[in-house]
Design an enzyme around this catalytic site. Structure first.
Site, PDB file in Angstrom:
ATOM      1  N   GLY A  81       0.829  -1.217   0.000  1.00 40.45           N
ATOM      2  CA  GLY A  81       0.000   0.000   0.000  1.00 40.45           C
ATOM      3  C   GLY A  81       0.853   1.251   0.000  1.00 40.45           C
ATOM      4  N   GLY A 133      -0.496   4.816  -0.781  1.00 39.97           N
ATOM      5  CA  GLY A 133      -1.572   5.362   0.046  1.00 39.97           C
ATOM      6  C   GLY A 133      -1.100   6.540   0.890  1.00 39.97           C
ATOM      7  CD  GLN A 134      -3.664  10.160   5.318  1.00 34.90           C
ATOM      8  OE1 GLN A 134      -4.206   9.215   5.863  1.00 34.90           O
ATOM      9  NE2 GLN A 134      -3.798  11.404   5.732  1.00 34.90           N
ATOM     10  CG  ASP A 180      -0.227   0.975  -4.075  1.00 33.31           C
ATOM     11  OD1 ASP A 180      -0.206   1.559  -2.976  1.00 33.31           O
ATOM     12  OD2 ASP A 180      -1.269   0.830  -4.753  1.00 33.31           O
ATOM     13  NE  ARG A 224      -3.275   3.324  -5.140  1.00 35.42           N
ATOM     14  CZ  ARG A 224      -3.525   4.148  -4.128  1.00 35.42           C
ATOM     15  NH1 ARG A 224      -4.068   5.316  -4.346  1.00 35.42           N
ATOM     16  NH2 ARG A 224      -3.232   3.823  -2.887  1.00 35.42           N
ATOM     17  CG  ASP A 251      -4.487  -7.908  -5.644  1.00 29.90           C
ATOM     18  OD1 ASP A 251      -4.717  -7.768  -4.426  1.00 29.90           O
ATOM     19  OD2 ASP A 251      -5.344  -8.325  -6.455  1.00 29.90           O
ATOM     20  CE1 TYR A 257      -9.966   1.015   8.405  1.00 26.39           C
ATOM     21  CE2 TYR A 257     -10.685   2.273  10.304  1.00 26.39           C
ATOM     22  CZ  TYR A 257      -9.708   1.943   9.384  1.00 26.39           C
ATOM     23  OH  TYR A 257      -8.476   2.548   9.453  1.00 26.39           O
ATOM     24  CE  LYS A 315      -7.448  -0.722  10.321  1.00 29.25           C
ATOM     25  NZ  LYS A 315      -6.198  -1.085   9.633  1.00 29.25           N
TER      26      LYS A 315
END
Ligand code: AKB
Length: 312
Positions: free
Chosen positions: A8, A11-12, A34, A36, A51, A140, A144
């Site tokens: 990831g 990501g942020q 990632d 992407r 992925d 979510y 978690k």
């Protein structure tokens, strides 16, 4: 922690963590991955398209680069997970179990973030303790809590060196968050600079914990480097910096942009999620066990966010 695979990475958190890790451990020692295309990251150091639901490919990439650590960040955030619960389960839990299996098979150190989303309406709301009731009412949150338990299980059952924190809402000027409940606390700064007005989808008086990205990144490195003998908890450390409601952000912004205005158009889905989360969490276990301390409060973060977004 000498050779690290990050999932990831676009990501942020990943967009900034990869740079920080490359500065600290060397560019060739941080493999960004990632689903992407890795714009920027791909040209600055090793990058592989991955992925996380593809367990064989994750294992192959980790083996190819001979990594000793995996930082698993790929996940769907709270509001997106609520819109697509089954997709969230498959990605959040499937990706996590694959990453834990790779860590077990290749004997890797392991980090993954949990979140304040792991708490629910029956959790004590103020100064939420490290060890407390966790009955979240969102997909979510279910992911978690299950993830926290799974990381504990892999440590207890297989001896995998799993570590993790519960992040509050993260605020950064580099990469935008996507599909989270706390995203307003990033959007507000961009709108303050562009239009001097922001319409909040979270209601006035709704307190949530927030943290500036540099504190969030330092926490990962500090925890991963911590002496394991000092860790009573391993996964899901509460860490906190700022407990704030939308009007507190508005007031902090007005110190720099006096004409800034705030209006409200509450989104019932995200408001319901926010209402089920704590107002503030207690991070004394993280402070005692590995020395966590946040550098940024709301005022300091606001000054820097506005300055950096203006430069952009
Ligand atoms: C979200 O809002 O979903 C995230 C989080 C607090 O985990 N920022």
């Amino acid at each position: 922690m000498k050779k690290i695979l990050v999932t990831g990475a676009m990501g942020q958190i990943g967009s900034e963590l990869v740079g920080k890790l490359r500065e600290t451990y060397g560019t060739s020692n941080v493999i960004a991955t990632d689903i992407r295309a890795g714009e920027g990251l791909a040209t600055e150091g090793p990058f592989e398209k991955l992925d996380v639901t593809d367990a064989d490919r994750m294992h192959a990439v980790a083996k190819q680069y001979n990594v000793d650590t995996i930082m698993h960040l790929a996940a769907l955030l709270s509001a997106n997970a609520e819109a697509m619960p089954k997709v969230a389960w498959d990605l959040n839990m499937g990706g996590l179990v694959n990453a834990l299996e790779v860590a077990r098979e290749l004997d890797l150190q392991f980090f993954t973030p949990s979140s304040i989303g792991a708490f629910g309406p029956s959790t004590p709301k103020d100064n939420t303790p490290q060890d407390t009731l966790q009955r979240p009412t969102t997909m979510y949150g279910v992911n978690k809590v299950a993830g926290e338990l799974l990381c504990d299980y892999y440590y207890q059952r297989y001896g995998v060196d799993t570590r993790g924190v519960r992040y509050p809402g993260l605020i950064s000027y580099v990469a935008p968050p996507g599909g989270g409940t706390t995203d307003y606390a990033v959007e507000i700064y961009y709108e303050a600079i562009k239009n001097k007005i922001y319409t909040s989808y979270i209601a006035e008086g709704t307190y949530m914990d927030m943290m500036y990205m540099p504190d969030a990144l330092n926490a990962i490195i500090q925890l991963m480097e911590a002496d394991p003998a000092k860790l009573v908890h391993r996964n899901a450390f509460n860490i906190s910096a700022i407990s704030a409601a939308p009007e507190d952000f508005a007031q902090a912004i007005r110190q720099h942009i006096p004409e800034f205005k705030m209006t409200y158009d509450v989104d019932p889905v995200r408001q319901k999620i926010a209402d089920s989360w704590p107002n503030s969490i207690d991070s004394s276990a993280a402070a005692a066990e590995w020395g966590f301390r946040a550098e940024y409060d709301l005022a300091k973060m606001t000054g820097e966010m506005l300055e950096k977004i203006k430069e952009k």
